[in-house]
Scaffold this active site. Sequence first.
Site, short mmCIF file in Angstrom:
data_model
loop_
_atom_site.label_atom_id
_atom_site.label_comp_id
_atom_site.label_asym_id
_atom_site.label_seq_id
_atom_site.Cartn_x
_atom_site.Cartn_y
_atom_site.Cartn_z
N LYS A 168 36.62 -0.46 34.82
CA LYS A 168 37.74 0.46 35.64
C LYS A 168 37.89 1.87 34.85
CE LYS A 168 41.82 1.36 35.47
NZ LYS A 168 42.04 2.97 35.56
N GLY A 219 41.99 3.82 24.99
CA GLY A 219 43.00 4.50 25.77
C GLY A 219 44.15 4.67 24.41
N SER A 220 45.21 5.02 25.15
CA SER A 220 46.41 5.19 24.37
C SER A 220 47.02 4.14 23.67
CB SER A 220 47.48 5.95 25.00
OG SER A 220 48.08 5.22 26.13
N GLY A 224 47.63 0.36 25.00
CA GLY A 224 47.02 -0.81 24.32
C GLY A 224 47.97 -1.87 24.16
N CYS A 275 39.32 11.08 20.59
CA CYS A 275 39.90 10.09 19.69
C CYS A 275 40.09 10.49 18.25
CB CYS A 275 39.59 8.89 20.03
SG CYS A 275 37.74 8.44 19.92
N GLU A 373 50.00 12.62 18.27
CA GLU A 373 48.89 13.30 18.91
C GLU A 373 48.72 14.27 19.91
OE1 GLU A 373 46.39 10.23 21.14
OE2 GLU A 373 44.70 10.77 19.74
P1 NAD Z 1 45.64 5.70 28.88
O1 NAD Z 1 46.06 4.53 27.96
O2 NAD Z 1 46.78 6.41 29.62
O3 NAD Z 1 44.69 5.34 29.88
C1 NAD Z 1 43.43 4.68 29.45
C2 NAD Z 1 42.91 3.57 30.82
O4 NAD Z 1 43.94 2.41 30.67
C3 NAD Z 1 42.94 4.23 32.01
O5 NAD Z 1 41.72 3.72 32.68
C4 NAD Z 1 44.16 3.79 32.74
O6 NAD Z 1 44.31 3.65 34.21
C5 NAD Z 1 44.25 2.25 32.18
N1 NAD Z 1 45.44 1.59 31.99
C6 NAD Z 1 46.77 2.04 32.09
N2 NAD Z 1 47.86 1.35 32.16
C7 NAD Z 1 47.17 0.30 32.13
C8 NAD Z 1 47.79 -1.32 31.90
N3 NAD Z 1 48.89 -1.13 31.86
N4 NAD Z 1 46.73 -2.05 31.68
C9 NAD Z 1 45.34 -1.79 31.66
N5 NAD Z 1 44.79 -0.61 31.80
C10 NAD Z 1 45.78 0.41 32.12
O7 NAD Z 1 44.74 6.76 27.92
P2 NAD Z 1 44.17 8.26 28.23
O8 NAD Z 1 45.36 9.08 28.38
O9 NAD Z 1 43.29 8.10 29.46
O10 NAD Z 1 43.18 8.31 27.09
C11 NAD Z 1 43.73 8.97 25.85
C12 NAD Z 1 44.16 8.50 24.75
O11 NAD Z 1 42.79 7.61 24.61
C13 NAD Z 1 44.29 9.11 23.50
O12 NAD Z 1 45.64 8.38 22.88
C14 NAD Z 1 42.93 8.85 22.65
O13 NAD Z 1 43.10 9.04 21.28
C15 NAD Z 1 42.64 7.74 23.25
N6 NAD Z 1 41.16 7.21 22.87
C16 NAD Z 1 40.79 6.36 21.79
C17 NAD Z 1 39.30 6.37 21.70
C18 NAD Z 1 39.00 5.31 20.39
O14 NAD Z 1 37.76 5.14 20.36
N7 NAD Z 1 39.91 4.80 19.54
C19 NAD Z 1 38.48 6.98 22.38
C20 NAD Z 1 38.99 7.86 23.14
C21 NAD Z 1 40.24 8.02 23.35
#
Ligand code: NAD
Length: 467
Positions: A168, A219-220, A224, A275, A373
């Site tokens: 996804k 993701g965030s 998470g 990230c 961040e």
């Molecule tokens: P986000 O959490 O908004 O979205 C990430 C993904 O989760 C998207 O595909 C989104 O549609 C999905 N999502 C949203 N709500 C959900 C839910 N309730 N259940 C399941 N999936 C859901 O993050 P973003 O804004 O796309 O990415 C930026 C963040 O990701 C930053 O905080 C960054 O630091 C982090 N990040 C971490 C790493 C790592 O390896 N640790 C790598 C890249 C980015």
Amino acid sequence: MEERAALLARVSAGHGTEIKDPATGEVIGRVAFGTPGDVAAAVDTAAKAQPGWAALDDQERCAALMRAADAIDAHAEELAYVVSREQGKTMNGLGARYEAAGCAAWVRATASTPLPVEVLVDDGQSRAELHYRPIGVVGAITPWNWPMIIACWQIAPALRMGNTVVQKPSEYTTLTGLAIAAVLNEALPPGVLTAVTGAGDVGDALVRDPRVGKVMFTGSVKTGMKVIEASAGNMPRLTLELGGNDAAIVLPDVDPQAIAEGLFWGAFINNGQTCAAMKRLYVPDAIYDEVVDALAALAAKIPMGVGLDEGNVLGPLQNQMQWNVVNRLVEDAKVRGARVVMGGDPDAAAPGYFYPKTLIADIDNAAPLVQEEQFGPALPIIRYTDLEQAVEWANGVDVGLGASVWSADRDTALAIAARLQAGTVWINSHGGIDPRVPFGGAKRSGYGLEFGVEGLKAVSVPQVISG
Ligand code: NAD
């Protein structure tokens, strides 16, 4: 149509939501976003394909992954074009071509990592072996900052270990997610990798599907936490790669000129939308002005603009939401009296989500630009006089993805590294990753590891054979 635009055209829908280039606002394609109701069918497909895929021996699956890496190479320029147009990153520098090349390298490395059976006990009386079995269906949920390579980090190890995958992509970079899936699927048997599109509700449905045995989530921190909650019903295993706020601590024995480039790219890689980018820079009073001046002199020379322009190495931010975050944090820093060394003056009327390279000096450690961040091209540079204080500040946030120590003396740097609460601590560099070296976060940056042998183990069920 440009030849390299063929893949973008292939994955664009004829109807649905318009997707715009973040650098220009130009419509580049359309996406028919899915709904939570589409998840069940995708998981069905993956569940049906899984036994056949798992029945192949490891070498056959590795051979398929090697062919998938070849397919990435064959489409590298097209993949780079898609990600540049949709994500905004530049074709050159640490941008779109770099990401496409990294995808192929990571898939190959994943297929080349040995994972032998571990003999735990063999003392003539008893024997215990540790095997790693497939889990079943893996759900792979990705963010928008490195949308191709993060997908490969999740998909390739999961497939290698005999699982099938439902992917996804982020709703901000759906076309890129579909493009990398289409290219990988040129080399994979049907059903082994399926993509579903949509926003958080679709991701949530994937986490909740009882047939999904593992969720790879990047993701965030906020999302998470929702994934953890949603997983309580069926207990899929989780790997959570979440946000960071990486600190870099510079020691007084460095040569500011010599480290300026490493500091700059540690922070500004992908415009800070990384990230494990350096997000807070701690510099001792004794060399503070030299470090700030060296960084500013270097930053001034780095061209920012539309990603397709071959001369640029930094592009726009990917979306308005992130632009607003960066702008808010920088405006707040100004109000607090921090010193704007460069940038901090976006042209809101200009097309695209451009935010200028911004260095903020003499900022209080308590400022939100330091504590939150920023995920953008605005680096706070905090002055310190007491190293103990700098270590305390570095550890004083609730996330811990990466960190770095910059010193001419390796032993001193190592001693500080050991005290930093982060999944990776780099010495005299920041943010470099390697497919052979595990990567993951401490504290709220998540749990579980990706890459290397540890990454393979994370997408499998350990099974002990005893006797
Ligand atoms: P986000 O959490 O908004 O979205 C990430 C993904 O989760 C998207 O595909 C989104 O549609 C999905 N999502 C949203 N709500 C959900 C839910 N309730 N259940 C399941 N999936 C859901 O993050 P973003 O804004 O796309 O990415 C930026 C963040 O990701 C930053 O905080 C960054 O630091 C982090 N990040 C971490 C790493 C790592 O390896 N640790 C790598 C890249 C980015």
